[in-house]
Each structure stands twice: as structure tokens, then as C-alpha cells.
Design a protein around this motif. Sequence first.
Motif, PDB file in Angstrom:
ATOM      1  N   SER A  80      -4.387  10.436 -34.713  1.00 15.02           N
ATOM      2  CA  SER A  80      -5.220   9.287 -35.045  1.00 15.02           C
ATOM      3  C   SER A  80      -6.697   9.491 -34.708  1.00 15.02           C
ATOM      4  CB  SER A  80      -4.711   8.045 -34.308  1.00 15.02           C
ATOM      5  OG  SER A  80      -4.778   8.261 -32.908  1.00 15.02           O
ATOM      6  N   VAL A  81      -7.029  10.575 -34.012  1.00 16.95           N
ATOM      7  CA  VAL A  81      -8.409  10.822 -33.598  1.00 16.95           C
ATOM      8  C   VAL A  81      -9.149  11.564 -34.710  1.00 16.95           C
ATOM      9  CG1 VAL A  81      -9.919  11.852 -31.864  1.00 16.95           C
ATOM     10  CG2 VAL A  81      -7.739  10.867 -31.174  1.00 16.95           C
ATOM     11  N   THR A  82      -9.938  10.805 -35.468  1.00 16.06           N
ATOM     12  CA  THR A  82     -10.737  11.350 -36.564  1.00 16.06           C
ATOM     13  C   THR A  82     -12.088  10.663 -36.555  1.00 16.06           C
ATOM     14  OG1 THR A  82      -9.864   9.715 -38.122  1.00 16.06           O
ATOM     15  CG2 THR A  82      -8.710  11.826 -38.012  1.00 16.06           C
ATOM     16  N   GLY A  83     -13.029  11.213 -37.301  1.00 18.40           N
ATOM     17  CA  GLY A  83     -14.368  10.628 -37.368  1.00 18.40           C
ATOM     18  C   GLY A  83     -15.333  11.418 -36.520  1.00 18.40           C
ATOM     19  N   LEU A 114     -21.202  17.688 -23.315  1.00 16.17           N
ATOM     20  CA  LEU A 114     -19.900  18.020 -22.748  1.00 16.17           C
ATOM     21  C   LEU A 114     -20.075  19.317 -21.980  1.00 16.17           C
ATOM     22  CD1 LEU A 114     -17.765  17.400 -25.950  1.00 16.17           C
ATOM     23  CD2 LEU A 114     -17.845  15.931 -23.923  1.00 16.17           C
ATOM     24  N   HIS A 115     -19.379  19.473 -20.855  1.00 19.23           N
ATOM     25  CA  HIS A 115     -19.507  20.678 -20.038  1.00 19.23           C
ATOM     26  C   HIS A 115     -18.158  21.349 -19.841  1.00 19.23           C
ATOM     27  CE1 HIS A 115     -23.704  20.355 -18.637  1.00 19.23           C
ATOM     28  NE2 HIS A 115     -23.521  19.083 -18.909  1.00 19.23           N
ATOM     29  N   VAL A 116     -18.169  22.679 -19.882  1.00 23.25           N
ATOM     30  CA  VAL A 116     -16.985  23.486 -19.618  1.00 23.25           C
ATOM     31  C   VAL A 116     -17.401  24.574 -18.640  1.00 23.25           C
ATOM     32  CG1 VAL A 116     -15.282  25.051 -20.618  1.00 23.25           C
ATOM     33  CG2 VAL A 116     -16.028  23.072 -21.909  1.00 23.25           C
ATOM     34  N   ASP A 117     -16.609  24.757 -17.570  1.00 21.05           N
ATOM     35  CA  ASP A 117     -16.939  25.793 -16.586  1.00 21.05           C
ATOM     36  C   ASP A 117     -15.760  26.707 -16.272  1.00 21.05           C
ATOM     37  OD1 ASP A 117     -15.350  24.123 -15.110  1.00 21.05           O
ATOM     38  OD2 ASP A 117     -16.834  23.714 -13.555  1.00 21.05           O
ATOM     39  N   HIS A 118     -14.795  26.748 -17.198  1.00 23.59           N
ATOM     40  CA  HIS A 118     -13.615  27.583 -17.013  1.00 23.59           C
ATOM     41  C   HIS A 118     -12.996  27.891 -18.374  1.00 23.59           C
ATOM     42  CE1 HIS A 118     -12.426  23.351 -17.012  1.00 23.59           C
ATOM     43  NE2 HIS A 118     -11.336  23.757 -17.606  1.00 23.59           N
ATOM     44  N   ALA A 119     -12.031  28.798 -18.395  1.00 26.80           N
ATOM     45  CA  ALA A 119     -11.353  29.143 -19.642  1.00 26.80           C
ATOM     46  C   ALA A 119     -10.551  27.940 -20.129  1.00 26.80           C
ATOM     47  CB  ALA A 119     -10.423  30.332 -19.419  1.00 26.80           C
ATOM     48  N   VAL A 120     -10.744  27.580 -21.380  1.00 22.87           N
ATOM     49  CA  VAL A 120     -10.020  26.454 -21.973  1.00 22.87           C
ATOM     50  C   VAL A 120      -9.974  26.650 -23.485  1.00 22.87           C
ATOM     51  CG1 VAL A 120     -12.064  24.967 -22.224  1.00 22.87           C
ATOM     52  CG2 VAL A 120      -9.803  23.916 -21.978  1.00 22.87           C
ATOM     53  N   THR A 121      -8.917  26.132 -24.103  1.00 22.43           N
ATOM     54  CA  THR A 121      -8.795  26.128 -25.555  1.00 22.43           C
ATOM     55  C   THR A 121      -8.873  24.684 -26.027  1.00 22.43           C
ATOM     56  OG1 THR A 121      -7.435  28.124 -25.599  1.00 22.43           O
ATOM     57  CG2 THR A 121      -7.281  26.670 -27.508  1.00 22.43           C
ATOM     58  N   ILE A 122      -9.769  24.434 -26.975  1.00 24.56           N
ATOM     59  CA  ILE A 122      -9.910  23.105 -27.574  1.00 24.56           C
ATOM     60  C   ILE A 122      -9.489  23.243 -29.023  1.00 24.56           C
ATOM     61  CG2 ILE A 122     -11.476  21.198 -28.075  1.00 24.56           C
ATOM     62  CD1 ILE A 122     -13.351  22.432 -25.885  1.00 24.56           C
ATOM     63  N   HIS A 123      -8.414  22.563 -29.385  1.00 26.59           N
ATOM     64  CA  HIS A 123      -7.864  22.670 -30.742  1.00 26.59           C
ATOM     65  C   HIS A 123      -7.941  21.304 -31.418  1.00 26.59           C
ATOM     66  CE1 HIS A 123      -5.598  24.190 -34.051  1.00 26.59           C
ATOM     67  NE2 HIS A 123      -4.599  23.374 -33.839  1.00 26.59           N
ATOM     68  N   GLY A 124      -8.944  21.143 -32.299  1.00 26.02           N
ATOM     69  CA  GLY A 124      -9.160  19.877 -32.988  1.00 26.02           C
ATOM     70  C   GLY A 124      -8.261  19.703 -34.189  1.00 26.02           C
ATOM     71  N   PRO A 125      -8.312  18.515 -34.792  1.00 25.50           N
ATOM     72  CA  PRO A 125      -7.446  18.193 -35.933  1.00 25.50           C
ATOM     73  C   PRO A 125      -7.899  18.820 -37.247  1.00 25.50           C
ATOM     74  CG  PRO A 125      -8.884  16.351 -35.466  1.00 25.50           C
ATOM     75  CD  PRO A 125      -9.129  17.375 -34.390  1.00 25.50           C
ATOM     76  N   GLY A 126      -9.098  19.382 -37.281  1.00 25.18           N
ATOM     77  CA  GLY A 126      -9.640  19.995 -38.492  1.00 25.18           C
ATOM     78  C   GLY A 126     -11.137  19.751 -38.540  1.00 25.18           C
ATOM     79  N   ALA A 127     -11.885  20.780 -38.935  1.00 22.62           N
ATOM     80  CA  ALA A 127     -13.344  20.663 -38.969  1.00 22.62           C
ATOM     81  C   ALA A 127     -13.817  19.558 -39.901  1.00 22.62           C
ATOM     82  CB  ALA A 127     -13.955  22.000 -39.379  1.00 22.62           C
ATOM     83  N   ASP A 128     -13.010  19.241 -40.907  1.00 22.75           N
ATOM     84  CA  ASP A 128     -13.365  18.174 -41.836  1.00 22.75           C
ATOM     85  C   ASP A 128     -12.898  16.799 -41.355  1.00 22.75           C
ATOM     86  OD1 ASP A 128     -10.675  18.907 -42.149  1.00 22.75           O
ATOM     87  OD2 ASP A 128     -10.637  18.296 -44.261  1.00 22.75           O
TER      88      ASP A 128
END
Length: 140
Positions: free
Chosen positions: A70-73, A81-95
Motif C-alpha cells: 500500500s506504500v506508493t506515491g 535520511l541517514h544510513v551508517d551500516h550495511a542495509v538493503t532497501i527494496h522498494g515497490p518499484g521506481a515508478d
Amino acid sequence: MANRSRSRRRPVAIAGGASMALTVAGVVAPHAADATGLHVVTNTADSGTGSLREALQAAGDGDLVTFASSVTGAIDLTSPLHVDHAVTIHGPGADKLSIDGQNQVVDLVVDDPNAGVVTISGLTFTHGKGVTGGAVDIAS
């Protein structure tokens, strides 16, 4: 010998400009639920429970951040946003989902480039503003 598929890496170009959007896409390796944590973003709020900011703060080294369907827009940022460690961010789609700095802030800052790999897919970074670019800033 088993047939193993190899993921392809896609180059990313970063350019300046107020209307420029950066799309970071790629292949994410399957997530091992028993080896790393899973954090699910449930809304497009800039902060608070269920936000991407909260998920990144809660994520440990090597964790996976995903998004509810349901997270779109757009996620409109008031601070980077800050990241200071290894992490994977997997979004719903670039569009489907963008991270929007609203021409006021850098979208994402990787605070420690030596802390591990930050992998991002399925998101569009847009309208970030910074001294050396706007979408992603890697601290030195």
C-alpha cells in the motif's frame, strides 16, 4: 553442477539539477529471514512509526527494509535520511515510490562508506538538494 543465475549490476549516473530524478534499481539477493532482520515500511510519513526513517534507524547491520504494497506515491523529506551500516532497501518499484527532498535537503546520506554495502532498488530519489548533488551523499 547446478545452474546458478548471476545478478547483473546496473550503473547509476548522478547529475545535478532541481528537477533531476535519480532512479536506483537492481537485483536484490533473496533475504534470509533467520540471518538478518526484516523491517517493513507501512506509510509515506517522513518520520514516526511505520516510516522509512524509523525503519532505517531500527535496522541493524545487514538487515532488509521493504515496503507494504500500500506504500506508493512520495515520501516528502524535511531532513535527509541517514544510513551508517550495511542495509538493503527494496522498494515497490521506481515508478511507484519516490523519496522527495523537496528541493530543500539531500535525500539519503551514507554516513560511513566503510561500514558496509548499502543496496537500494525499486525507488526513485528526486528533488534532493546538496552541495555536491542532491539524491545521495556519501560522507567522507
